[in-house]
Design a protein around this motif. Structure first.
Motif, PDB file in Angstrom:
ATOM      1  N   ARG A   1     -19.663  43.082   1.116  1.00 37.96           N
ATOM      2  CA  ARG A   1     -21.200  43.617   1.141  1.00 37.96           C
ATOM      3  C   ARG A   1     -21.984  42.157   0.823  1.00 37.96           C
ATOM      4  NH1 ARG A   1     -23.051  48.784   0.338  1.00 37.96           N
ATOM      5  NH2 ARG A   1     -20.865  49.304   1.110  1.00 37.96           N
ATOM      6  N   SER A   2     -21.632  41.360  -0.106  1.00 43.42           N
ATOM      7  CA  SER A   2     -22.225  40.049  -0.613  1.00 43.42           C
ATOM      8  C   SER A   2     -22.173  39.100   0.858  1.00 43.42           C
ATOM      9  CB  SER A   2     -21.885  39.558  -1.805  1.00 43.42           C
ATOM     10  OG  SER A   2     -21.966  40.260  -2.790  1.00 43.42           O
ATOM     11  N   GLU A   3     -20.896  39.257   1.357  1.00 45.42           N
ATOM     12  CA  GLU A   3     -20.669  38.374   2.478  1.00 45.42           C
ATOM     13  C   GLU A   3     -21.613  38.617   3.673  1.00 45.42           C
ATOM     14  OE1 GLU A   3     -17.262  37.155   5.507  1.00 45.42           O
ATOM     15  OE2 GLU A   3     -16.832  38.221   3.558  1.00 45.42           O
ATOM     16  N   ALA A   4     -21.696  40.048   3.744  1.00 45.71           N
ATOM     17  CA  ALA A   4     -22.533  40.585   4.804  1.00 45.71           C
ATOM     18  C   ALA A   4     -24.133  40.164   4.569  1.00 45.71           C
ATOM     19  CB  ALA A   4     -22.716  42.162   5.073  1.00 45.71           C
ATOM     20  N   GLU A   5     -24.518  40.086   3.541  1.00 47.49           N
ATOM     21  CA  GLU A   5     -25.691  39.663   3.237  1.00 47.49           C
ATOM     22  C   GLU A   5     -26.017  38.186   3.464  1.00 47.49           C
ATOM     23  OE1 GLU A   5     -27.284  43.496   2.113  1.00 47.49           O
ATOM     24  OE2 GLU A   5     -28.317  41.365   2.549  1.00 47.49           O
ATOM     25  N   ARG A   6     -25.095  37.385   2.999  1.00 49.64           N
ATOM     26  CA  ARG A   6     -25.033  35.862   3.178  1.00 49.64           C
ATOM     27  C   ARG A   6     -25.140  35.652   4.752  1.00 49.64           C
ATOM     28  NH1 ARG A   6     -21.253  35.793  -0.772  1.00 49.64           N
ATOM     29  NH2 ARG A   6     -19.634  35.302   0.785  1.00 49.64           N
ATOM     30  N   LYS A   7     -24.491  36.335   5.549  1.00 50.80           N
ATOM     31  CA  LYS A   7     -24.440  36.166   6.895  1.00 50.80           C
ATOM     32  C   LYS A   7     -25.658  36.535   7.536  1.00 50.80           C
ATOM     33  CE  LYS A   7     -19.227  36.222   7.753  1.00 50.80           C
ATOM     34  NZ  LYS A   7     -19.311  34.920   8.234  1.00 50.80           N
ATOM     35  N   ALA A   8     -26.224  37.422   6.858  1.00 49.68           N
ATOM     36  CA  ALA A   8     -27.552  37.968   7.554  1.00 49.68           C
ATOM     37  C   ALA A   8     -28.694  36.914   7.270  1.00 49.68           C
ATOM     38  CB  ALA A   8     -27.951  39.332   7.057  1.00 49.68           C
TER      39      ALA A   8
ATOM     40  N   PRO B   1     -32.636  41.452  12.983  1.00 60.65           N
ATOM     41  CA  PRO B   1     -32.779  41.566  11.385  1.00 60.65           C
ATOM     42  C   PRO B   1     -33.010  43.025  11.257  1.00 60.65           C
ATOM     43  CG  PRO B   1     -34.087  39.528  12.305  1.00 60.65           C
ATOM     44  CD  PRO B   1     -33.497  40.280  13.536  1.00 60.65           C
ATOM     45  N   ASP B   2     -33.877  43.739  12.242  1.00 56.10           N
ATOM     46  CA  ASP B   2     -34.203  45.266  11.884  1.00 56.10           C
ATOM     47  C   ASP B   2     -33.015  45.924  12.003  1.00 56.10           C
ATOM     48  OD1 ASP B   2     -37.434  44.821  13.589  1.00 56.10           O
ATOM     49  OD2 ASP B   2     -36.871  44.323  11.486  1.00 56.10           O
TER      50      ASP B   2
ATOM     51  N   SER C   1     -28.221  33.629   7.068  1.00 54.68           N
ATOM     52  CA  SER C   1     -27.728  32.574   7.678  1.00 54.68           C
ATOM     53  C   SER C   1     -28.190  32.716   9.306  1.00 54.68           C
ATOM     54  CB  SER C   1     -26.471  32.078   7.603  1.00 54.68           C
ATOM     55  OG  SER C   1     -25.545  32.798   8.022  1.00 54.68           O
ATOM     56  N   GLY C   2     -28.403  33.943   9.799  1.00 56.08           N
ATOM     57  CA  GLY C   2     -28.519  34.312  11.045  1.00 56.08           C
ATOM     58  C   GLY C   2     -27.516  34.855  11.967  1.00 56.08           C
TER      59      GLY C   2
ATOM     60  N   ALA D   1     -22.545  39.716  10.377  1.00 48.59           N
ATOM     61  CA  ALA D   1     -23.139  40.430   9.251  1.00 48.59           C
ATOM     62  C   ALA D   1     -22.895  41.901   9.401  1.00 48.59           C
ATOM     63  CB  ALA D   1     -24.311  40.055   8.848  1.00 48.59           C
ATOM     64  N   VAL D   2     -23.196  42.625  10.541  1.00 47.82           N
ATOM     65  CA  VAL D   2     -22.931  43.987  10.565  1.00 47.82           C
ATOM     66  C   VAL D   2     -21.512  44.403  10.551  1.00 47.82           C
ATOM     67  CG1 VAL D   2     -23.083  45.983  12.461  1.00 47.82           C
ATOM     68  CG2 VAL D   2     -25.151  44.321  12.003  1.00 47.82           C
ATOM     69  N   ARG D   3     -20.715  43.349  11.091  1.00 43.15           N
ATOM     70  CA  ARG D   3     -19.001  43.757  10.999  1.00 43.15           C
ATOM     71  C   ARG D   3     -18.483  43.599   9.402  1.00 43.15           C
ATOM     72  NH1 ARG D   3     -14.256  40.603  11.078  1.00 43.15           N
ATOM     73  NH2 ARG D   3     -12.413  41.795  11.827  1.00 43.15           N
TER      74      ARG D   3
END
Length: 326
Positions: free
Chosen positions: A234-241, A310-311, A243-244, A249-251
């Motif tokens: 979950r934290s990795e997803a937030e970091r990828k989001a 982002p949305d 960074s663009g 991030a969704v995966r």
């Protein structure tokens, strides 16, 4: 009629410019999904014609095949594919040989992602290669190769010894075709009967008939023992989001939801299970609808059928939070 005021003329010119700039995209006819896949294959063949940077005429052909806004008709719906990032790959390929190599890798990955949608069957060798590539990912490294049950290994050893014994006693006899056929059919019936009885015994209980066995061991099937920390994903997803990298991030967010559900007992996570099977395990839970929406958005994003913004990631986060709070 007097002269048109300057402010009105500017507004008129802006509207005229917008009309002519948007008209080609609005009037462009969508292409079939198979035609989209054919364009990718033709582009791969074109890119493979050389090792240095691609010539300008080839780059022009690629840009013509993949305009910034490409409309695709799939299952009665018209989808818009954002080919803007692909245009930047083409620009890099036109400048250097390394850009050509990266563009080729990107096109091959895109073709692999949509391979199942085009209706072209995969060979067994290619399917095994794709599965090995998937299960070599970090989130699946804790999985262990399923070993054959002890009863099956014992039965195979006994059959091997029996066939050796038959070969020693009857291998040199002539005119025994009928006897050998009868013996083979008899052995097949006995083995099938034994396997069926064992499967019936193993399948009794609340889970019903389970003809396939999970690739993970029984220890990993318990909700209390999850090898991968879903909070880390979950934290990795937030970091990828941030960074663009919204698609990745969704995966990562979707995988974290699968492991969170396993840890909290919503379902038993198995790599070979489908999203539909996870939905069935939830019964009438309030988490069912958010998970269905999250799975649909993830599949469209991961297979290139939707451009993630982002949305979209924020919506996925909201669905994940709804499942955790239900």
């Amino acid at each position: 009629m007097g002269p048109i005021p300057l402010q009105r003329s500017r507004i008129f010119l802006c509207l005229l410019f917008l009309f002519f700039s948007m008209a080609p995209a609005a009037l462009a006819a969508p292409i079939a999904f198979n035609d989209y896949a054919s364009r990718i294959r033709e582009s791969i063949a074109l890119i493979q014609t050389g090792d240095d940077r691609i010539p300008a005429e080839h780059a022009a052909i690629l840009r013509e095949k993949f305009p910034p806004a490409l409309l695709i008709s799939r299952k009665g719906q018209t989808l818009k594919v954002d080919c803007g990032p692909l245009g930047r790959w083409i620009d890099e390929a036109e400048k250097s040989a390394g850009g050509r190599a990266r563009l080729l890798t990107h096109m091959n990955a895109l073709l692999n992602q949509i391979g199942d949608e085009t209706g072209s069957p995969l060979s067994e060798e290619k399917a095994k290669g794709l599965l090995e590539a998937i299960f070599s990912s970090r989130e699946f490294r804790h999985l262990k190769k399923a070993e054959p049950p002890a009863w099956k290994a014992w039965l195979q050893e006994q059959l091997r010894r029996f066939m050796e014994w038959l070969g020693m006693h009857f291998g040199n006899f002539d005119g025994k075709t009928l006897a050998w056929t009868f013996l083979a059919v008899l052995i097949a019936i006995v083995v099938a009967g034994v396997v069926l009885i064992i499967q019936i015994i193993r399948s009794t209980g609340g889970t019903g008939w389970r003809w396939r066995q999970a690739a993970i061991g029984k220890q990993e099937e318990t909700p209390e023992n999850v090898p991968v920390d879903w909070n880390r994903l979950r934290s990795e997803a937030e970091r990828k989001a941030v960074s663009g990298e919204l698609r990745d991030a969704v995966r990562a967010l979707f995988l974290s939801v699968l492991l969170e559900g396993h840890a909290k007992g919503w379902w038993v996570y198995r790599p070979e299970s489908t999203n539909t099977e996870h939905l069935l395990q939830m019964g009438r839970s309030q988490r069912k609808e958010p998970f269905r929406n999250l799975a649909e958005l993830y599949e469209n994003a991961w297979y290139g059928l939707k451009t993630v913004g982002p949305d979209d990631f924020a919506t996925c986060r909201k669905w994940a939070e709804q499942m955790g709070g239900a």
